[in-house]
Write a protein that holds these residues in place. Structure first.
Motif, mmCIF file in Angstrom:
data_model
loop_
_atom_site.group_PDB
_atom_site.id
_atom_site.type_symbol
_atom_site.label_atom_id
_atom_site.label_comp_id
_atom_site.label_asym_id
_atom_site.label_seq_id
_atom_site.Cartn_x
_atom_site.Cartn_y
_atom_site.Cartn_z
ATOM 1 N N LYS A 183 5.607 6.878 2.445
ATOM 2 C CA LYS A 183 6.384 7.580 3.243
ATOM 3 C C LYS A 183 7.896 7.646 3.293
ATOM 4 C CE LYS A 183 3.020 7.602 7.251
ATOM 5 N NZ LYS A 183 2.655 6.965 8.593
ATOM 6 N N SER A 184 8.352 6.483 2.651
ATOM 7 C CA SER A 184 9.765 6.242 2.402
ATOM 8 C C SER A 184 10.201 7.331 1.444
ATOM 9 C CB SER A 184 10.239 4.895 2.075
ATOM 10 O OG SER A 184 9.752 4.699 0.732
ATOM 11 N N LYS A 185 9.303 7.807 0.633
ATOM 12 C CA LYS A 185 9.769 8.603 -0.312
ATOM 13 C C LYS A 185 9.201 10.162 0.090
ATOM 14 C CE LYS A 185 10.978 5.700 -3.406
ATOM 15 N NZ LYS A 185 12.310 5.592 -4.176
ATOM 16 N N GLY A 186 8.872 10.356 1.284
ATOM 17 C CA GLY A 186 8.251 11.747 1.721
ATOM 18 C C GLY A 186 7.034 12.123 1.227
ATOM 19 N N LEU A 187 6.231 11.280 1.044
ATOM 20 C CA LEU A 187 4.916 11.234 0.427
ATOM 21 C C LEU A 187 3.711 10.923 1.407
ATOM 22 C CD1 LEU A 187 5.598 10.320 -3.235
ATOM 23 C CD2 LEU A 187 5.320 12.843 -2.376
ATOM 24 N N ASN A 188 2.621 11.304 1.579
ATOM 25 C CA ASN A 188 1.442 11.059 2.052
ATOM 26 C C ASN A 188 0.554 10.173 1.252
ATOM 27 O OD1 ASN A 188 2.400 11.714 4.914
ATOM 28 N ND2 ASN A 188 1.458 13.855 4.534
ATOM 29 N N LEU A 189 -0.033 9.312 1.480
ATOM 30 C CA LEU A 189 -0.961 8.419 0.814
ATOM 31 C C LEU A 189 -2.392 8.356 1.271
ATOM 32 C CD1 LEU A 189 -0.293 5.455 -1.415
ATOM 33 C CD2 LEU A 189 -2.199 5.384 0.160
ATOM 34 N N GLU A 220 -0.683 17.790 -4.671
ATOM 35 C CA GLU A 220 -1.341 16.624 -4.598
ATOM 36 C C GLU A 220 -1.426 15.972 -6.175
ATOM 37 O OE1 GLU A 220 -5.048 15.667 -2.123
ATOM 38 O OE2 GLU A 220 -5.940 16.038 -4.035
ATOM 39 N N ILE A 221 -1.312 14.539 -6.151
ATOM 40 C CA ILE A 221 -1.455 14.100 -7.512
ATOM 41 C C ILE A 221 -2.042 12.717 -7.407
ATOM 42 C CG2 ILE A 221 0.748 12.924 -7.312
ATOM 43 C CD1 ILE A 221 1.288 13.619 -10.340
ATOM 44 N N LEU A 224 7.713 -1.952 -9.641
ATOM 45 C CA LEU A 224 6.384 -1.045 -9.479
ATOM 46 C C LEU A 224 5.508 -0.761 -10.764
ATOM 47 C CD1 LEU A 224 4.436 0.798 -7.522
ATOM 48 C CD2 LEU A 224 6.153 2.350 -7.736
ATOM 49 N N VAL A 225 4.259 -0.683 -10.636
ATOM 50 C CA VAL A 225 3.487 -0.635 -11.854
ATOM 51 C C VAL A 225 2.489 0.809 -11.399
ATOM 52 C CG1 VAL A 225 1.753 -1.064 -13.710
ATOM 53 C CG2 VAL A 225 3.647 -2.661 -12.864
ATOM 54 N N ILE A 226 2.373 1.755 -12.123
ATOM 55 C CA ILE A 226 1.722 3.119 -11.726
ATOM 56 C C ILE A 226 0.801 3.037 -13.108
ATOM 57 C CG2 ILE A 226 1.560 5.263 -11.056
ATOM 58 C CD1 ILE A 226 4.160 5.135 -9.832
ATOM 59 N N SER A 283 9.320 10.831 -12.675
ATOM 60 C CA SER A 283 10.383 11.310 -11.851
ATOM 61 C C SER A 283 10.448 10.985 -10.484
ATOM 62 C CB SER A 283 10.141 12.956 -12.144
ATOM 63 O OG SER A 283 8.928 13.610 -11.635
ATOM 64 N N LEU A 284 9.369 10.716 -9.752
ATOM 65 C CA LEU A 284 9.252 10.384 -8.362
ATOM 66 C C LEU A 284 9.685 8.938 -8.406
ATOM 67 C CD1 LEU A 284 5.769 11.600 -7.199
ATOM 68 C CD2 LEU A 284 8.143 12.425 -6.548
#
Length: 397
Positions: free
Chosen positions: A27-33, A224-225, A246-248, A270-271
């Motif tokens: 949410k702090s990045k403007g995304l919904n999880l 969506e990703i 952070l690890v993705i 990029s995000l």
């Protein structure tokens, strides 16, 4: 939390769960999880095994993984009772077949085999049942212990099967099926690879951590990703990294990484600049195309911030790491041959950028980050040397 003094009081505080942590971060990045179905399956697998530390029960061997997946696909080949030379596909494995797989995948004393067999049953990976033959259709079917009765129903013809009380079943008549989340196809929807990778990261590479399996991110535009896992980690005290990172992750059990997987990784980079991009697979080696595309992502991520940290370190893990972490007969670093000393020091320090560089050398055949940086500096010096004579001639004119 308890406070003392004139206004003494107490209050109960609940620690945030991983889904709370990552949802707030998104949410702090403007995304919904939101958790994906594969992520929920992974959580169920880990919970059934008793935690991430126990994932080795199912993920310590390639043969055992393939055996469980064939049971999940109901495609285990066994000999036909009527024609032994003919193979039939069944959704269960006989006691003899199951024991053979366990012996093949668990070197060591007899007690190790017994412990693994008991662990597979006690955690619900395998469920024991009895195979009974129907006299009407001549079809053998599997029945759970709870369903056994003087008369049971044949699932093929719906006829009645009388329990052979006068001839009690032998050991060969008992069989095993996968159950619960372990019955999901395609290696539990990729949960085995994700959980094994998380175990490797938590136990071998980082300090304290908070992790989340497969989830989906949606931006304000509705794009969506999906990521296979994410992990917030605190660096080891011997690491050069001083702050949490952070690890993705992107994981493939045995399939090949495709262009869409690399496109997702580039978008995630990029995000989240500064995040570590992890690619994990149970395969021992990567294909030339995978190496080529991964090399591009590595070189792009080797750019650095002004603070000196790398833009997006890339961590590449294969079956060499994911299976060797459960090998109790030798140390993990011993699997790297002539690079074992380098591996031993990297695993000792647990510096994430150093480990990324090491795995890039092993799996991609690249120069280490320091060697790449030195070559880049030498090329810059050579370019400057070529420009100096031209500049001096121009000044004399």
């Amino acid at each position: 939390v308890t406070t003392a003094g004139r206004f003494a009081s107490f209050r109960f505080l609940q620690a945030p769960t991983p889904i709370n942590v990552f949802t707030a971060f998104a949410k702090s990045k403007g995304l919904n999880l939101a958790m994906s179905p594969a992520g929920k399956t992974c959580e169920q697998v880990i919970k059934a095994l008793g935690g991430l530390r126990s994932i080795g029960i199912v993920a310590h061997s390639l043969d055992l993984l393939r055996f469980l997946d064939r049971l999940a696909h109901e495609s285990l080949e066994i000999e036909s009772d009527a024609t032994p030379a003919k193979k039939m596909r069944k959704a269960y494995a006989s006691y003899a077949n199951t024991l053979e797989v366990i012996k093949r995948t668990t070197p060591g004393p007899e007690i190790a085999l017994t412990n693994l067999f008991n662990a597979l049953i006690n955690t619900g990976v395998l469920t024991v049942g009895l195979t009974l033959r129907c006299n009407d259709c001549n079809h053998s079917s599997w029945h759970t212990l709870n369903s056994l009765a003087p008369t049971v129903t044949c699932p093929r013809c719906l006829g009645s099967i009388v329990f052979p009380s006068a001839r009690p079943p032998h050991r060969e008549d008992w069989a095993y099926k996968v159950s619960g989340p372990f019955a999901a196809e395609h290696f539990a929807h990729g949960a085995y690879c994700v959980a094994s990778t998380l175990h490797f990261l938590v136990q071998k590479l980082v300090g304290e951590s908070t992790w989340l399996p497969s989830f989906r991110l949606t931006n304000v535009e509705g794009k969506e990703i999906e990521a296979d896992f994410a992990l917030f980690a605190r660096p080891n005290r011997l690491s050069n990294t001083t702050s949490s990172f952070l690890v993705i992750g992107e994981s493939k059990s045995f399939n090949v990484f495709e262009e869409q997987d690399f496109a997702r990784a580039r978008y995630m980079a990029s995000l989240f600049p500064g995040a570590v991009l992890c690619f994990a697979t149970f395969r021992e080696t990567l294909s030339p195309d995978e190496i080529k595309l991964l090399t591009r992502i590595v070189l792009r991520g080797r750019k650095s911030f002004r603070t000196g940290r790398i833009l997006n370190p890339v961590l590449v893990l294969t079956g060499k790491e994911l299976f060797s972490q459960f090998n109790w007969t030798r140390q993990l670093h011993e699997t790297y041959g002539d690079k074992s000393k380098l591996a031993e020091m990297a695993f000792f320090r647990r510096d994430i950028e150093e480990l990324c560089s090491f795995f890039q050398q092993v799996h991609l055949g690249m120069d280490s980050y320091d060697e790449w940086l030195d070559k880049k500096r030498q090329r810059r010096i050579a370019r400057m040397a070529k420009l100096k004579p031209t500049a001096s001639v121009a000044s004399r004119d």
